[in-house]
Design a protein around this motif. Structure first.
Motif, PDB file in Angstrom:
ATOM      1  N   LEU A 244     -67.043  23.083  10.351  1.00 29.64           N
ATOM      2  CA  LEU A 244     -65.691  22.806  10.818  1.00 29.64           C
ATOM      3  C   LEU A 244     -65.490  23.264  12.260  1.00 29.64           C
ATOM      4  O   LEU A 244     -64.848  22.570  13.061  1.00 29.64           O
ATOM      5  CB  LEU A 244     -64.665  23.464   9.898  1.00 29.64           C
ATOM      6  N   TYR A 245     -66.020  24.426  12.603  1.00 31.15           N
ATOM      7  CA  TYR A 245     -65.928  24.885  13.991  1.00 31.15           C
ATOM      8  C   TYR A 245     -66.654  23.921  14.930  1.00 31.15           C
ATOM      9  O   TYR A 245     -66.183  23.621  16.028  1.00 31.15           O
ATOM     10  CB  TYR A 245     -66.533  26.280  14.126  1.00 31.15           C
ATOM     11  N   VAL A 253     -71.985  20.512  17.841  1.00 31.92           N
ATOM     12  CA  VAL A 253     -73.268  21.213  17.755  1.00 31.92           C
ATOM     13  C   VAL A 253     -73.138  22.279  16.672  1.00 31.92           C
ATOM     14  O   VAL A 253     -72.307  23.184  16.794  1.00 31.92           O
ATOM     15  CB  VAL A 253     -73.666  21.860  19.100  1.00 31.92           C
ATOM     16  N   TYR A 254     -73.935  22.161  15.633  1.00 32.82           N
ATOM     17  CA  TYR A 254     -73.819  23.069  14.490  1.00 32.82           C
ATOM     18  C   TYR A 254     -73.995  24.517  14.942  1.00 32.82           C
ATOM     19  O   TYR A 254     -74.968  24.856  15.622  1.00 32.82           O
ATOM     20  CB  TYR A 254     -74.868  22.732  13.440  1.00 32.82           C
ATOM     21  N   GLY A 255     -73.032  25.380  14.564  1.00 27.06           N
ATOM     22  CA  GLY A 255     -73.065  26.796  14.925  1.00 27.06           C
ATOM     23  C   GLY A 255     -72.291  27.134  16.178  1.00 27.06           C
ATOM     24  O   GLY A 255     -72.063  28.305  16.462  1.00 27.06           O
ATOM     25  N   ASN A 256     -71.870  26.130  16.938  1.00 29.18           N
ATOM     26  CA  ASN A 256     -71.084  26.363  18.153  1.00 29.18           C
ATOM     27  C   ASN A 256     -69.588  26.346  17.840  1.00 29.18           C
ATOM     28  O   ASN A 256     -69.141  25.689  16.901  1.00 29.18           O
ATOM     29  CB  ASN A 256     -71.379  25.307  19.212  1.00 29.18           C
ATOM     30  N   GLN A 257     -68.826  27.067  18.665  1.00 29.27           N
ATOM     31  CA  GLN A 257     -67.373  27.084  18.527  1.00 29.27           C
ATOM     32  C   GLN A 257     -66.746  27.648  19.793  1.00 29.27           C
ATOM     33  O   GLN A 257     -67.413  28.315  20.574  1.00 29.27           O
ATOM     34  CB  GLN A 257     -66.932  27.929  17.325  1.00 29.27           C
ATOM     35  N   GLU A 380     -67.897  17.794   1.921  1.00 23.61           N
ATOM     36  CA  GLU A 380     -67.430  16.572   2.583  1.00 23.61           C
ATOM     37  C   GLU A 380     -65.927  16.411   2.422  1.00 23.61           C
ATOM     38  O   GLU A 380     -65.223  16.033   3.373  1.00 23.61           O
ATOM     39  CB  GLU A 380     -68.163  15.360   2.006  1.00 23.61           C
ATOM     40  N   CYS A 381     -65.434  16.671   1.234  1.00 24.37           N
ATOM     41  CA  CYS A 381     -63.991  16.553   0.982  1.00 24.37           C
ATOM     42  C   CYS A 381     -63.197  17.605   1.755  1.00 24.37           C
ATOM     43  O   CYS A 381     -62.077  17.332   2.202  1.00 24.37           O
ATOM     44  CB  CYS A 381     -63.704  16.659  -0.508  1.00 24.37           C
ATOM     45  N   ILE A 382     -63.757  18.809   1.925  1.00 22.67           N
ATOM     46  CA  ILE A 382     -63.093  19.833   2.726  1.00 22.67           C
ATOM     47  C   ILE A 382     -62.997  19.372   4.182  1.00 22.67           C
ATOM     48  O   ILE A 382     -61.983  19.572   4.851  1.00 22.67           O
ATOM     49  CB  ILE A 382     -63.840  21.181   2.621  1.00 22.67           C
ATOM     50  N   ASN A 383     -64.055  18.741   4.663  1.00 26.61           N
ATOM     51  CA  ASN A 383     -64.035  18.176   6.013  1.00 26.61           C
ATOM     52  C   ASN A 383     -62.923  17.125   6.143  1.00 26.61           C
ATOM     53  O   ASN A 383     -62.161  17.122   7.118  1.00 26.61           O
ATOM     54  CB  ASN A 383     -65.394  17.545   6.324  1.00 26.61           C
ATOM     55  N   VAL A 431     -71.331  15.556  10.134  1.00 21.71           N
ATOM     56  CA  VAL A 431     -71.015  16.379   8.959  1.00 21.71           C
ATOM     57  C   VAL A 431     -71.930  16.015   7.794  1.00 21.71           C
ATOM     58  O   VAL A 431     -72.434  16.894   7.091  1.00 21.71           O
ATOM     59  CB  VAL A 431     -69.532  16.212   8.565  1.00 21.71           C
ATOM     60  N   TYR A 432     -72.140  14.732   7.595  1.00 26.90           N
ATOM     61  CA  TYR A 432     -73.027  14.268   6.526  1.00 26.90           C
ATOM     62  C   TYR A 432     -74.436  14.855   6.694  1.00 26.90           C
ATOM     63  O   TYR A 432     -75.032  15.366   5.741  1.00 26.90           O
ATOM     64  CB  TYR A 432     -73.077  12.736   6.541  1.00 26.90           C
ATOM     65  N   THR A 433     -74.960  14.815   7.908  1.00 28.19           N
ATOM     66  CA  THR A 433     -76.302  15.333   8.177  1.00 28.19           C
ATOM     67  C   THR A 433     -76.370  16.843   7.970  1.00 28.19           C
ATOM     68  O   THR A 433     -77.331  17.351   7.366  1.00 28.19           O
ATOM     69  CB  THR A 433     -76.722  14.998   9.623  1.00 28.19           C
ATOM     70  N   TRP A 434     -75.360  17.567   8.454  1.00 33.74           N
ATOM     71  CA  TRP A 434     -75.360  19.030   8.310  1.00 33.74           C
ATOM     72  C   TRP A 434     -75.256  19.454   6.850  1.00 33.74           C
ATOM     73  O   TRP A 434     -75.894  20.414   6.427  1.00 33.74           O
ATOM     74  CB  TRP A 434     -74.211  19.636   9.108  1.00 33.74           C
ATOM     75  N   LEU A 435     -74.447  18.740   6.064  1.00 35.11           N
ATOM     76  CA  LEU A 435     -74.320  19.066   4.653  1.00 35.11           C
ATOM     77  C   LEU A 435     -75.650  18.834   3.939  1.00 35.11           C
ATOM     78  O   LEU A 435     -76.056  19.620   3.073  1.00 35.11           O
ATOM     79  CB  LEU A 435     -73.217  18.243   3.991  1.00 35.11           C
ATOM     80  N   LYS A 436     -76.307  17.757   4.283  1.00 29.18           N
ATOM     81  CA  LYS A 436     -77.635  17.471   3.711  1.00 29.18           C
ATOM     82  C   LYS A 436     -78.633  18.564   4.075  1.00 29.18           C
ATOM     83  O   LYS A 436     -79.483  18.950   3.256  1.00 29.18           O
ATOM     84  CB  LYS A 436     -78.143  16.124   4.247  1.00 29.18           C
TER      85      LYS A 436
END
Length: 440
Positions: A244-245, A253-257, A380-383, A431-436
């Motif tokens: 989410l961040y 970018v995953y992990g960035n905020q 995914e639903c939370i997103n 988001v789909y890729t990160w969740l996977k």
């Protein structure tokens, strides 16, 4: 002499009475002038309604030769003569071949000839409507305490009345929703119970709702136990926070905020009337909630950056659903810097993370209560919830075919046109890729 005079007077009186009766009967006027139909009122009512016909009925008026029926399709238009009934004993008329779900107003006046002219009674008008077509509906048990109902929209319907029947009992009203709705979540159901629903479109005329045909949905039985409690582990919550961040302020970018983010009103959308702050994009009253939390948990931080209570006075007194600050405004510029200092301080970062974890827990409970169990699908639903609200979640789940899995929900999102969710395709792909990849 006296007897002759008396006989003459009686004869003249009799002739006078006979002359008056002849005039009255010959003119068609009742002996009692007070009984004229002009003093009487025809009261009209709608006694039956179908999809293509309306039956109107009225009270019989004594002495009427017939009735004139008036009709109009809008209250803004004048009445027009629609039909003439030439029998004084007829008190109903069936108006056929009408459009489906159409409103009409009727009035009926009695008529007859009096003194060589047609005269008319008084009248009252009545509203009525043909019924809309029925609609088919489908239901799905989302949890032990929730059922989702979806149906097809009906042309010219003013709304829909949703009825439920439990364990083959009697029908009861579950909800009455507007014409734009085609989905409803019933949260007043019990665990381990069999349900069937009907959605009845209606057309409103006056205070009456003319319902469409009753068409039953499929039957479902709610599960015996609820899965509404949070199931995420601490590591799964951390993954969800980073996702989410990343999509909100981390440049995808995953992990960035960006904990210090400040966004003016209307930047992201024409409907965002207030400011948005922080890594999780706390908007409007959420931003107010964050600033209150920082003030409560670290008064020293507030005293350091907001020594004159410039921002705090607004936090307490302003309407944050529409609270705006503009960078080009000199007075606002100082408040903006105070807010940035507060939310990017160690205390502000800690409060943002706390609120994000709390929000994830709240959203997770909502999503699981909708029947979503798989961790990736829940994520995914939370997103979706964070981006488009609860309505977006129910809308997309209603489009999902098969089980609530990440892949099936993602496919449903690709067809979504109900708002921001379907528009932001790059975000959804990330988001789909990160969740996977990260949600284990």
């Amino acid at each position: 002499m006296k007897r002759a005079r008396l006989h003459k007077r009686c004869k003249m009186y009799g002739l006078s009475v006979l002359f008056m009766l002849t005039l009255l009967l010959g003119s068609g006027v009742s002996v009692n002038a007070a009984s004229s139909i002009t003093n009487q009122t025809v009261k009209t009512s709608i006694t039956a309604s179908g999809t293509r016909a309306l039956k109107i009925q009225w009270n019989r008026i004594s002495g009427a030769s017939g009735y004139t029926i008036y009709r109009r399709e809008s209250l803004r238009k004048p009445f027009k003569i629609y039909r003439k009934v030439t029998s004084g004993s007829t008190t109903s008329y069936l108006d056929r071949s009408l459009p489906v779900a159409k409103t009409y107003q009727y009035a009926v006046r009695a008529y007859r000839r009096e003194n060589g002219k047609y005269v008319f009674s008084k009248y009252t008008a009545v509203l009525g409507a043909t019924r809309p077509d029925g609609t088919s509906s489908t239901i799905k048990a989302a949890s032990s305490s929730q059922i989702n109902i979806a149906w097809k929209a009906v042309s010219r319907a003013d709304g829909y009345r949703i009825y439920r029947k439990a364990n083959n009992g009697n029908w009861s009203l579950a909800a009455d929703v507007g014409s734009s709705k085609t989905f409803y979540t019933d949260k007043k159901v019990s665990a381990g119970t069999k349900y069937v629903y009907t959605v009845r479109p209606y057309k409103k005329a006056g205070n009456v709702k003319y319902l469409g045909t009753l068409k039953q949905s499929n039957t479902v039985t709610t599960p015996k136990s609820s899965s509404s409690n949070s199931k995420f582990s601490s590591s799964q919550k951390e993954v969800m926070k980073k996702i989410l961040y990343a999509v909100e302020t981390g440049g995808q970018v995953y992990g960035n905020q960006d904990y210090s983010d400040f966004t003016e009103a209307f930047t992201n959308s024409k409907t965002e009337y207030a400011i948005t702050i922080g890594a999780g994009q706390w908007y409007a009253t959420e931003a107010q909630r964050l600033l209150k939390l920082i003030h409560t948990t670290s008064p020293k931080t507030y005293k350091k950056y907001d020594s004159k209570n410039e921002v705090w006075n607004d936090v307490v007194n302003a309407d944050w659903s529409k609270y705006r600050l503009e960078k080009k405004d000199k007075k606002d510029k100082n408040k903006i810097q105070i807010i940035i200092n507060l939310i990017s301080s160690p205390a502000g970062i800690k409060c943002q993370d706390y609120l994000m974890y709390k929000q994830i827990e709240e959203y997770e409970a909502e999503v699981r209560n909708l029947g979503v169990k798989d961790a990736k699908a829940v994520g995914e639903c939370i997103n979706i919830r964070h981006q488009g609200g609860y309505g977006a979640v129910t809308r997309i789940l209603g489009k999902t075919r098969g089980e609530y899995t990440l892949d099936n929900i993602y496919k449903a999102m690709s067809t979504d046109t109900g708002g921001q969710v379907g528009t932001y395709k790059t975000r959804q792909q990330k988001v789909y890729t990160w969740l996977k990849t990260y949600m284990k």
